[in-house]
Design a protein around this motif. Sequence first.
Motif, short mmCIF file in Angstrom:
data_model
loop_
_atom_site.label_atom_id
_atom_site.label_comp_id
_atom_site.label_asym_id
_atom_site.label_seq_id
_atom_site.Cartn_x
_atom_site.Cartn_y
_atom_site.Cartn_z
N ALA A 124 0.86 -1.19 0.00
CA ALA A 124 0.00 0.00 0.00
C ALA A 124 0.89 1.23 0.00
N LEU A 125 0.27 2.37 -0.18
CA LEU A 125 1.00 3.64 -0.19
C LEU A 125 0.81 4.32 1.18
N PHE A 126 1.92 4.46 1.91
CA PHE A 126 1.91 5.20 3.17
C PHE A 126 2.13 6.68 2.86
N TYR A 127 1.45 7.56 3.60
CA TYR A 127 1.62 8.99 3.36
C TYR A 127 1.69 9.75 4.68
N ASN A 128 2.53 10.77 4.68
CA ASN A 128 2.73 11.63 5.84
C ASN A 128 1.70 12.76 5.79
N LYS A 129 0.74 12.72 6.70
CA LYS A 129 -0.34 13.72 6.68
C LYS A 129 0.18 15.12 6.98
N ALA A 140 12.23 14.04 0.86
CA ALA A 140 11.84 13.35 -0.36
C ALA A 140 10.32 13.35 -0.48
N GLY A 141 9.84 13.72 -1.64
CA GLY A 141 8.40 13.61 -1.85
C GLY A 141 7.97 12.16 -1.85
N MET A 142 8.89 11.29 -2.33
CA MET A 142 8.61 9.86 -2.36
C MET A 142 9.91 9.10 -2.25
N THR A 143 9.89 7.99 -1.55
CA THR A 143 11.10 7.18 -1.42
C THR A 143 11.33 6.36 -2.69
N PHE A 163 18.63 7.62 -0.26
CA PHE A 163 18.33 8.74 0.64
C PHE A 163 18.02 8.19 2.03
N MET A 164 18.83 8.57 3.02
CA MET A 164 18.72 8.07 4.39
C MET A 164 18.81 6.54 4.44
N ASP A 165 19.54 5.97 3.49
CA ASP A 165 19.82 4.54 3.40
C ASP A 165 18.62 3.70 2.99
N GLU A 166 17.51 3.81 3.70
CA GLU A 166 16.33 2.99 3.39
C GLU A 166 15.09 3.86 3.33
N GLY A 167 14.16 3.47 2.46
CA GLY A 167 12.93 4.23 2.35
C GLY A 167 12.13 4.27 3.63
N GLN A 168 12.05 3.12 4.32
CA GLN A 168 11.26 3.10 5.55
C GLN A 168 11.89 3.98 6.63
N ARG A 207 10.98 12.41 6.91
CA ARG A 207 11.73 13.04 5.82
C ARG A 207 11.28 12.56 4.44
N ALA A 208 10.15 11.89 4.39
CA ALA A 208 9.60 11.43 3.11
C ALA A 208 8.08 11.53 3.17
N GLY A 209 7.50 12.05 2.11
CA GLY A 209 6.04 12.22 2.08
C GLY A 209 5.30 10.94 1.78
N LEU A 210 5.85 10.13 0.86
CA LEU A 210 5.20 8.90 0.42
C LEU A 210 6.20 7.76 0.41
N THR A 211 5.72 6.57 0.73
CA THR A 211 6.55 5.38 0.59
C THR A 211 5.66 4.18 0.34
#
Length: 416
Positions: free
Chosen positions: A141-146, A185-188, A247-252, A259-263
């Motif tokens: 699924a797509l996780f998002y930072n509200k 990052a807007g997205m990982t 970026f920051m080694d791993e997306g998670q 530091r990421a809007g979407l992953t």
Amino acid sequence: MRTQILMAGLLAGTSLVAGTAAQAVEIEYWQYVYETRVTAMDQLIDAFEAANPDITVKQVTFPYADYQTRVVAANMARKGPDVLQMFYGWTDQFVGGKVIQPLSPEVFPHDEIEAEFFPIVTAMKRGDDYYGLPTAVRSLALFYNKDLMTKAGLDPENPPKTLDEMVAAAKAMTEMDAGGNLSTAGMTLDMGGQDHQWWREVLVRQFGGEPYNADYSQVTYNDAAGAAALKFYTDLQLVEKVGQRGFMDEGQAAFRAGRAGLTIDGTFRLGSFSSIEDFEWGVTELPANAEGVRSNYASYFANGIGIGAEGEELAAAEKFLAYISSPEAMKIWLDVVGELPARRDVALTEENLADPIYAPFLKGLDYAKTTLFVDEAAQRQNAIDMANRILIDGQSVEESLAQAAEAEQAIIDKAK
């Protein structure tokens, strides 16, 4: 109440097993280190031992990077586990290497397995034999930072529904520092995480292709659709500039740090993301393409019985495997780890389907594909290399795609 639920689960879980284990039997259960999984298994072991005082279960864990090697080495030394956790994509290697033994159909009837579990359980079947059963299943699924969505002027209650909306939202949330370096990052971009699954089983199909033939014996993504899917993915860094590999080694890790809007990630991440306190986050289904086409990738870790288990240890191992595959054990796993129950009736409850976190993953199971890997690690690395040749070395999409297809076909052919 929890104790009552666990005890009830134990009774349900052992109903498949004929007979009882002998006295003073100790078995070992192996899995890789992942905090919530270890915690959940500790709880299940405690409940199992309370109801089976003559069986002791010792949990043994190893770092993920070393896990397969340790299992194989221990098996060669005849010191392997009695029950072990394994990714479904390792089945051919573990069967061929005589690491695991087939499950007894008298103890685990095939008709019951196929009636009660999600259909992807058949990925553990080779010929007439099942080699493992899952406690939980995964989808993406797509996780998002509200908070970042709000900061960017986006509606945090209206996450992206299409690929185009996803890119637009990612661009709005991307931030650069004074030196022109990516700070948010807007997205990982993490092909070593779940992006290789997203590209293979989702994007390729959304761009009109098929990643493999029906039995996954032939690579078929080396075409215009596969190239378009790969270009879309690499353009997130090279053209849209919404993310960057490494970026920051791993997306998670980037997402957890705010530091990421979407992953894009799986249900297994729910347990660790639940501890985030610095911002609000949400989950939505993987975006559809412009025509509304959706796809997803479903997977799971299964539990199997080691080849060396026999006699009293085998009986105890079967009893333990039946318990950790029971409905009650799956409910505990969902609460602690966040992964969806592998049994349909436990997963598809009204409560779960109405849950804003679980529902997107459950919906994704309806249209998910399960890649039949022959060597999951090698095939994953091949996808990582494919992206890196473009993102780091500047190779063309078409050349890197063709090289990847040839290499992966060789991996598949070698395994035959």
